[in-house]
Write a protein that holds these residues in place. Structure first.
Motif, PDB file in Angstrom:
ATOM      1  N   GLU A  67       0.826  -1.214   0.000  1.00 19.72           N
ATOM      2  CA  GLU A  67       0.000   0.000   0.000  1.00 19.72           C
ATOM      3  C   GLU A  67       0.859   1.262   0.000  1.00 19.72           C
ATOM      4  OE1 GLU A  67      -4.211  -0.442   2.049  1.00 19.72           O
ATOM      5  OE2 GLU A  67      -2.576  -0.899   3.440  1.00 19.72           O
ATOM      6  N   LEU A  68       1.936   1.273   0.771  1.00 25.59           N
ATOM      7  CA  LEU A  68       2.803   2.448   0.810  1.00 25.59           C
ATOM      8  C   LEU A  68       3.497   2.652  -0.540  1.00 25.59           C
ATOM      9  CD1 LEU A  68       4.056   4.852   2.181  1.00 25.59           C
ATOM     10  CD2 LEU A  68       5.711   3.306   3.273  1.00 25.59           C
ATOM     11  N   LEU A  69       4.004   1.583  -1.121  1.00 32.12           N
ATOM     12  CA  LEU A  69       4.633   1.704  -2.445  1.00 32.12           C
ATOM     13  C   LEU A  69       3.624   2.191  -3.481  1.00 32.12           C
ATOM     14  CD1 LEU A  69       6.845  -1.518  -2.627  1.00 32.12           C
ATOM     15  CD2 LEU A  69       7.603   0.836  -2.221  1.00 32.12           C
ATOM     16  N   ARG A  70       2.417   1.625  -3.459  1.00 40.19           N
ATOM     17  CA  ARG A  70       1.385   2.008  -4.428  1.00 40.19           C
ATOM     18  C   ARG A  70       1.022   3.469  -4.237  1.00 40.19           C
ATOM     19  NH1 ARG A  70       0.776  -0.085  -9.034  1.00 40.19           N
ATOM     20  NH2 ARG A  70       1.341   2.049  -9.364  1.00 40.19           N
ATOM     21  N   LEU A  71       0.877   3.914  -2.985  1.00 40.97           N
ATOM     22  CA  LEU A  71       0.572   5.314  -2.711  1.00 40.97           C
ATOM     23  C   LEU A  71       1.650   6.226  -3.276  1.00 40.97           C
ATOM     24  CD1 LEU A  71      -1.192   7.453  -1.225  1.00 40.97           C
ATOM     25  CD2 LEU A  71       0.273   7.065   0.770  1.00 40.97           C
ATOM     26  N   LEU A  72       2.909   5.889  -3.026  1.00 42.42           N
ATOM     27  CA  LEU A  72       4.007   6.720  -3.530  1.00 42.42           C
ATOM     28  C   LEU A  72       4.044   6.729  -5.057  1.00 42.42           C
ATOM     29  CD1 LEU A  72       6.829   5.823  -0.988  1.00 42.42           C
ATOM     30  CD2 LEU A  72       5.521   7.965  -1.142  1.00 42.42           C
ATOM     31  N   SER A  73       3.673   5.614  -5.666  1.00 36.50           N
ATOM     32  CA  SER A  73       3.685   5.564  -7.133  1.00 36.50           C
ATOM     33  C   SER A  73       2.637   6.493  -7.732  1.00 36.50           C
ATOM     34  CB  SER A  73       3.470   4.128  -7.625  1.00 36.50           C
ATOM     35  OG  SER A  73       2.117   3.748  -7.478  1.00 36.50           O
ATOM     36  N   PHE A  74       1.562   6.748  -6.999  1.00 41.01           N
ATOM     37  CA  PHE A  74       0.515   7.650  -7.465  1.00 41.01           C
ATOM     38  C   PHE A  74       0.834   9.118  -7.183  1.00 41.01           C
ATOM     39  CE2 PHE A  74      -2.788   4.085  -6.645  1.00 41.01           C
ATOM     40  CZ  PHE A  74      -2.629   3.587  -7.918  1.00 41.01           C
ATOM     41  N   THR A  81       5.360  13.454   1.874  1.00 38.20           N
ATOM     42  CA  THR A  81       5.826  13.548   3.253  1.00 38.20           C
ATOM     43  C   THR A  81       5.310  12.339   4.034  1.00 38.20           C
ATOM     44  OG1 THR A  81       3.899  14.785   4.032  1.00 38.20           O
ATOM     45  CG2 THR A  81       5.790  16.089   3.226  1.00 38.20           C
ATOM     46  N   MET A  82       6.050  11.969   5.060  1.00 41.02           N
ATOM     47  CA  MET A  82       5.613  10.862   5.912  1.00 41.02           C
ATOM     48  C   MET A  82       4.271  11.177   6.552  1.00 41.02           C
ATOM     49  SD  MET A  82       8.893   8.896   7.512  1.00 41.02           S
ATOM     50  CE  MET A  82       7.820   7.897   8.471  1.00 41.02           C
ATOM     51  N   ARG A  83       4.090  12.409   6.943  1.00 41.02           N
ATOM     52  CA  ARG A  83       2.827  12.802   7.583  1.00 41.02           C
ATOM     53  C   ARG A  83       1.643  12.564   6.646  1.00 41.02           C
ATOM     54  NH1 ARG A  83       0.767  17.423  11.291  1.00 41.02           N
ATOM     55  NH2 ARG A  83      -1.296  17.702  10.415  1.00 41.02           N
ATOM     56  N   SER A 120      10.650  16.493   9.775  1.00 37.97           N
ATOM     57  CA  SER A 120       9.941  15.430   9.067  1.00 37.97           C
ATOM     58  C   SER A 120      10.730  14.967   7.843  1.00 37.97           C
ATOM     59  CB  SER A 120       8.546  15.899   8.647  1.00 37.97           C
ATOM     60  OG  SER A 120       8.638  16.906   7.669  1.00 37.97           O
ATOM     61  N   ALA A 121      10.273  13.854   7.296  1.00 31.72           N
ATOM     62  CA  ALA A 121      10.954  13.266   6.147  1.00 31.72           C
ATOM     63  C   ALA A 121      10.001  13.165   4.966  1.00 31.72           C
ATOM     64  CB  ALA A 121      11.469  11.867   6.502  1.00 31.72           C
ATOM     65  N   ILE A 122      10.609  13.103   3.791  1.00 35.33           N
ATOM     66  CA  ILE A 122       9.866  12.855   2.562  1.00 35.33           C
ATOM     67  C   ILE A 122      10.254  11.468   2.086  1.00 35.33           C
ATOM     68  CG2 ILE A 122       9.550  13.554   0.155  1.00 35.33           C
ATOM     69  CD1 ILE A 122      10.148  16.441   1.065  1.00 35.33           C
ATOM     70  N   LEU A 123       9.241  10.672   1.770  1.00 33.38           N
ATOM     71  CA  LEU A 123       9.467   9.327   1.223  1.00 33.38           C
ATOM     72  C   LEU A 123       9.466   9.425  -0.289  1.00 33.38           C
ATOM     73  CD1 LEU A 123       6.998   7.361   3.522  1.00 33.38           C
ATOM     74  CD2 LEU A 123       9.449   7.754   3.859  1.00 33.38           C
ATOM     75  N   VAL A 124      10.459   8.791  -0.904  1.00 33.84           N
ATOM     76  CA  VAL A 124      10.596   8.845  -2.360  1.00 33.84           C
ATOM     77  C   VAL A 124      10.692   7.420  -2.886  1.00 33.84           C
ATOM     78  CG1 VAL A 124      11.964   9.720  -4.297  1.00 33.84           C
ATOM     79  CG2 VAL A 124      11.851  11.034  -2.149  1.00 33.84           C
TER      80      VAL A 124
END
Length: 174
Positions: A67-74, A81-83, A120-124
């Motif tokens: 789910e996290l990978l799919r979210l980032l792909s969209f 951001t992690m938040r 905070s961090a940004i997920l890429v």
């Protein structure tokens, strides 16, 4: 066909229908249908998660990581951001940190400092993570999402009913 968690039930017997019958026999008439509904939803979740976990295992993923990978792909630029990711996935920050750490150690995402907020961090999503989530999505689409075994109108009703239920429980504002 997916095998139930503890093997097949006795032919022609629905354990939840039997539990409902017992509820009625014990005089819990007002609660019998609700018990059957809740138990049915919980059992359906178990069946789906068992199937999905088995399909994602060869990819080294759990459904939460998927789910996290799919979210980032969209996401715009495959970054978020992690938040915001936690809000979208409805995941506790501690759980999201754990998910992100595992995906980062596997090379599927990177974590960057947020220039707008040093705390905070940004997920890429990495190219490797993007390929992985596309492959995993193809399997889930073929083996789960397109093959629920329900008629399209039943799926529409199910989504509508569960959506209304979730809204009344404060899961989202309609």
């Amino acid at each position: 066909m997916t095998m139930p968690l503890n093997g097949p039930a006795a032919p022609g017997r629905d354990p939840i229908a039997e539990a409902r019958r017992q509820w009625l026999a014990h005089g819990w008439h007002d609660a019998a249908d609700g018990m059957a509904a809740v138990t049915s939803v919980m059992r359906a979740q178990q069946l789906l998660l068992t199937q999905i976990d088995a399909l994602l295992r060869p990819f080294g993923l759990t459904f939460a990581r998927f789910e996290l990978l799919r979210l980032l792909s969209f996401a715009h630029g495959r970054r978020m951001t992690m938040r915001k990711a936690g809000q979208r996935l409805q995941v506790h920050p501690t759980s999201l940190t754990s998910l992100a750490a595992r995906l980062a150690s596997d090379g599927h995402i990177t974590r960057e400092a947020n220039p707008d907020d040093g705390r905070s961090a940004i997920l890429v999503l990495t190219d490797t993570g993007a390929r992985l989530v596309e492959d995993a999505t193809a399997v889930l689409n073929d083996d789960v999402f397109c093959g629920l075994g329900l008629a399209p109108q039943d799926i529409a009703v199910l989504v509508d009913v569960l959506g209304r239920f979730r809204a009344t429980r404060g899961d989202f504002a309609p």
